[in-house]
Scaffold this active site. Sequence first.
Site, short mmCIF file in Angstrom:
data_model
loop_
_atom_site.label_atom_id
_atom_site.label_comp_id
_atom_site.label_asym_id
_atom_site.label_seq_id
_atom_site.Cartn_x
_atom_site.Cartn_y
_atom_site.Cartn_z
N LYS A 195 0.84 -1.20 0.00
CA LYS A 195 0.00 0.00 0.00
C LYS A 195 0.87 1.25 0.00
O LYS A 195 1.49 1.61 0.99
CB LYS A 195 -0.94 0.05 1.21
CG LYS A 195 -2.01 1.13 0.99
CD LYS A 195 -2.61 1.68 2.26
CE LYS A 195 -1.80 2.74 2.94
NZ LYS A 195 -1.61 4.00 2.19
N GLY A 248 6.81 4.83 8.52
CA GLY A 248 5.98 6.03 8.66
C GLY A 248 6.13 6.59 10.06
O GLY A 248 7.18 6.45 10.69
N SER A 249 5.06 7.22 10.54
CA SER A 249 5.13 7.91 11.83
C SER A 249 5.12 6.92 12.99
O SER A 249 4.55 5.83 12.90
CB SER A 249 3.95 8.87 11.97
OG SER A 249 2.74 8.15 11.92
N THR A 250 5.72 7.32 14.09
CA THR A 250 5.75 6.49 15.29
C THR A 250 4.32 6.28 15.81
O THR A 250 3.96 5.19 16.28
CB THR A 250 6.66 7.15 16.35
OG1 THR A 250 7.99 7.14 15.82
CG2 THR A 250 6.65 6.40 17.67
N GLU A 251 3.51 7.31 15.66
CA GLU A 251 2.10 7.24 16.07
C GLU A 251 1.37 6.10 15.33
O GLU A 251 0.71 5.26 15.95
CB GLU A 251 1.49 8.59 15.70
CG GLU A 251 0.09 8.85 16.02
CD GLU A 251 -0.41 10.09 15.24
OE1 GLU A 251 0.41 10.83 14.64
OE2 GLU A 251 -1.63 10.30 15.23
N GLY A 253 2.86 3.65 13.79
CA GLY A 253 3.57 2.42 14.16
C GLY A 253 2.88 1.73 15.34
O GLY A 253 2.71 0.51 15.36
N GLU A 270 9.78 0.93 10.72
CA GLU A 270 10.83 1.92 10.54
C GLU A 270 10.15 3.26 10.74
O GLU A 270 9.35 3.68 9.90
CB GLU A 270 11.42 1.75 9.13
CG GLU A 270 12.84 2.24 9.04
CD GLU A 270 12.87 3.63 8.48
OE1 GLU A 270 12.80 4.57 9.30
OE2 GLU A 270 12.94 3.77 7.26
N CYS A 304 13.44 10.34 7.63
CA CYS A 304 13.32 9.83 8.99
C CYS A 304 14.63 10.00 9.74
O CYS A 304 14.64 10.12 10.95
CB CYS A 304 12.91 8.37 8.95
SG CYS A 304 13.88 7.41 7.80
N GLU A 401 9.69 15.21 16.14
CA GLU A 401 10.10 15.15 14.74
C GLU A 401 9.33 16.21 13.94
O GLU A 401 8.10 16.20 13.92
CB GLU A 401 9.79 13.76 14.18
CG GLU A 401 10.22 13.61 12.74
CD GLU A 401 10.05 12.19 12.22
OE1 GLU A 401 8.92 11.67 12.24
OE2 GLU A 401 11.06 11.60 11.79
P1 NAI Z 1 1.74 8.23 8.43
O1 NAI Z 1 2.50 7.40 9.38
O2 NAI Z 1 0.30 8.54 8.74
O3 NAI Z 1 1.75 7.57 6.95
C1 NAI Z 1 2.65 6.58 6.51
C2 NAI Z 1 1.88 5.44 5.84
O4 NAI Z 1 1.03 4.84 6.80
C3 NAI Z 1 0.98 5.87 4.69
O5 NAI Z 1 0.96 4.88 3.71
C4 NAI Z 1 -0.38 5.96 5.37
O6 NAI Z 1 -1.46 5.79 4.47
C5 NAI Z 1 -0.31 4.79 6.33
N1 NAI Z 1 -1.22 4.87 7.47
C6 NAI Z 1 -1.70 5.98 8.09
N2 NAI Z 1 -2.54 5.63 9.09
C7 NAI Z 1 -2.60 4.28 9.10
C8 NAI Z 1 -3.31 3.33 9.90
N3 NAI Z 1 -4.11 3.70 10.87
N4 NAI Z 1 -3.11 2.01 9.63
C9 NAI Z 1 -2.29 1.62 8.65
N5 NAI Z 1 -1.61 2.47 7.86
C10 NAI Z 1 -1.76 3.78 8.08
O7 NAI Z 1 2.54 9.58 8.22
P2 NAI Z 1 1.98 10.98 7.66
O8 NAI Z 1 0.68 11.30 8.30
O9 NAI Z 1 2.05 10.95 6.20
O10 NAI Z 1 3.10 11.98 8.20
C11 NAI Z 1 3.04 12.43 9.55
C12 NAI Z 1 4.41 12.43 10.17
O11 NAI Z 1 4.91 11.11 10.22
C13 NAI Z 1 5.48 13.20 9.43
O12 NAI Z 1 5.42 14.57 9.74
C14 NAI Z 1 6.72 12.55 9.95
O13 NAI Z 1 7.05 13.09 11.21
C15 NAI Z 1 6.33 11.10 10.12
N6 NAI Z 1 6.75 10.29 8.96
C16 NAI Z 1 7.86 9.51 9.07
C17 NAI Z 1 8.33 8.81 7.98
C18 NAI Z 1 9.55 7.96 8.06
O14 NAI Z 1 10.21 7.78 7.04
N7 NAI Z 1 9.86 7.36 9.19
C19 NAI Z 1 7.66 8.89 6.68
C20 NAI Z 1 6.45 9.66 6.67
C21 NAI Z 1 6.04 10.35 7.79
#
Ligand code: NAI
Length: 497
Positions: A195, A248-251, A253, A270, A304, A401
């Site tokens: 996804k 993605g985000s720790t939240e 995660g 990650e 990240c 972050e």
């Molecule tokens: P996010 O963690 O919401 O999104 C990352 C992925 O997770 C996307 O594919 C999203 O559709 C999916 N996702 C979101 N909610 C989900 C859920 N409940 N269950 C399963 N999958 C879900 O990150 P977002 O909202 O795009 O960015 C917010 C913050 O997260 C950024 O400001 C940054 O601090 C952090 N982030 C960290 C990343 C990294 O490389 N570690 C990459 C992207 C964001």
Amino acid sequence: MCALAVEEVVQESVRRFLSKPRKMLIDGHWVDAASGKTIAVYNPATGEVLVQVAEGDSEDIERAVRAARRAFESGPWHRMTPSERGRIVWRIGELIDEHAQEFSELESLDNGKPLKIARIADIPLASDQFRYYGGWATKILGNTIPFSGAGEFHAYTLREPVGVIGQIIPWNFPLLMAAWKLAPALAAGCCVVLKPAEQTPLTCLYLGELLQQAGVPDGVVNIVPGFGETAGAALAAHPDVDKVAFTGSTEVGRLIVQAATGNLKKVSLELGGKSPNIVFADADVESAIDGASDAIFFNHGQCCCAGSRLYIEKSIFDKVVEGVAENAQEIQLGAGMDASTQMGPLVSQEQLERVSSYAEAGLAEGAEAICGGRRFGDRGYFFEPTVFINTKPDMKVMREEIFGPVVTAAPFSDLDEIAAQANDTPYGLAAGIWTKDVAKGHRLAQKLRAGTVWINCYNVFDASLPFGGYKQSGWGREMGHEVIELYTETKTVCLKL
Ligand code: NAI
Ligand code: MG
């Protein structure tokens, strides 16, 4: 729709790709969402819509997981010889390189990053993942184990594919994150439902066509774009998914871990970071200044592992901070497709608002922005490269972050103090050290609680180098040999002689 974007596209195939709504890949077929709904994909340089993409939700995830399961149980992928499988994985890398210009244009339009950066970083790093793991397919080995109990036994281990994998990836390096996840999973013989992030699905969908050309059998890789709360959550919770790999985000995660409890699927994560970058007075100061700038401004700070907390030895604090601010002010902001652009827009309106609110919080808490600090222009999602001084350890900008081109700088005086300061964070993804004293660099590297430590460099990646986080930056390591562990199970076979 988006005149600017389409005008600047060079490749005819990219124009064609953007000329009609894109479908999702399930069981070897390009299909609409069961709901018929689509997601608008934006060009962050202009805020205009590039194209519509099928919006997957739980019903599409259900279809995709069923296809992946069928492919895993009955299909040819993990029964193929490792050499044949490796050749197909390698071929994916070759096809990415053959289409590097198309991928670069799509990535730049979709994510906002400069075209030339996509061309020299994202795309070749992605193709290299497939070559590296193509090579691994024939080298995934068990052990023979000397047995010490009573009797005569012959015991050995096999490493077998985990099964059906759900992969959920972010928008900051859309193709590269897909490559980090797909290449090792495919080499190990797993089947996948991928996804992409809702903001940036285009290069993943383009890759889907090349996977078919490379000879990946139907159902082995299914690509379902959709929102996190619907498609992502359904994939993470699905009872027939054996493992979920998330970046993605720790939240989120944390939500993934909770969703995984139903069938106790394996989870690798990650997540975020707040990485310290430490400059000693005995460093090569010019390269430290450029390195510290690159550590935070590369990819607009949307990394990240961004070196977002800059610690500088007191005696050279002013010099380094001024040098980084000077670099920041020289960065040319503009649309990614523009050849003179050095930094593009942030990925979305949401990220622009998030980064802006962090900068405001920094100012409100008494930090001083010696450059930047606000939105750039009034069209698209641009943010000025920003350097904060007069920071305190408990400020929001020092603890959370930001994921934008915003660095906080703080002075330090001795080695013991700096290790404690650097480790004073819930994260532990990466760290940087700048010194000419090699022993000091290695000693400090051992004290830092981070998955990667760069000495006299930053943001250096290779398919062979494991990457992942201590503490709340994640579970498990991607890349290198280590990721093979995430996509294989160990089976012990014990035979009485
Ligand atoms: P996010 O963690 O919401 O999104 C990352 C992925 O997770 C996307 O594919 C999203 O559709 C999916 N996702 C979101 N909610 C989900 C859920 N409940 N269950 C399963 N999958 C879900 O990150 P977002 O909202 O795009 O960015 C917010 C913050 O997260 C950024 O400001 C940054 O601090 C952090 N982030 C960290 C990343 C990294 O490389 N570690 C990459 C992207 C964001
Ligand atoms: Mg989110």
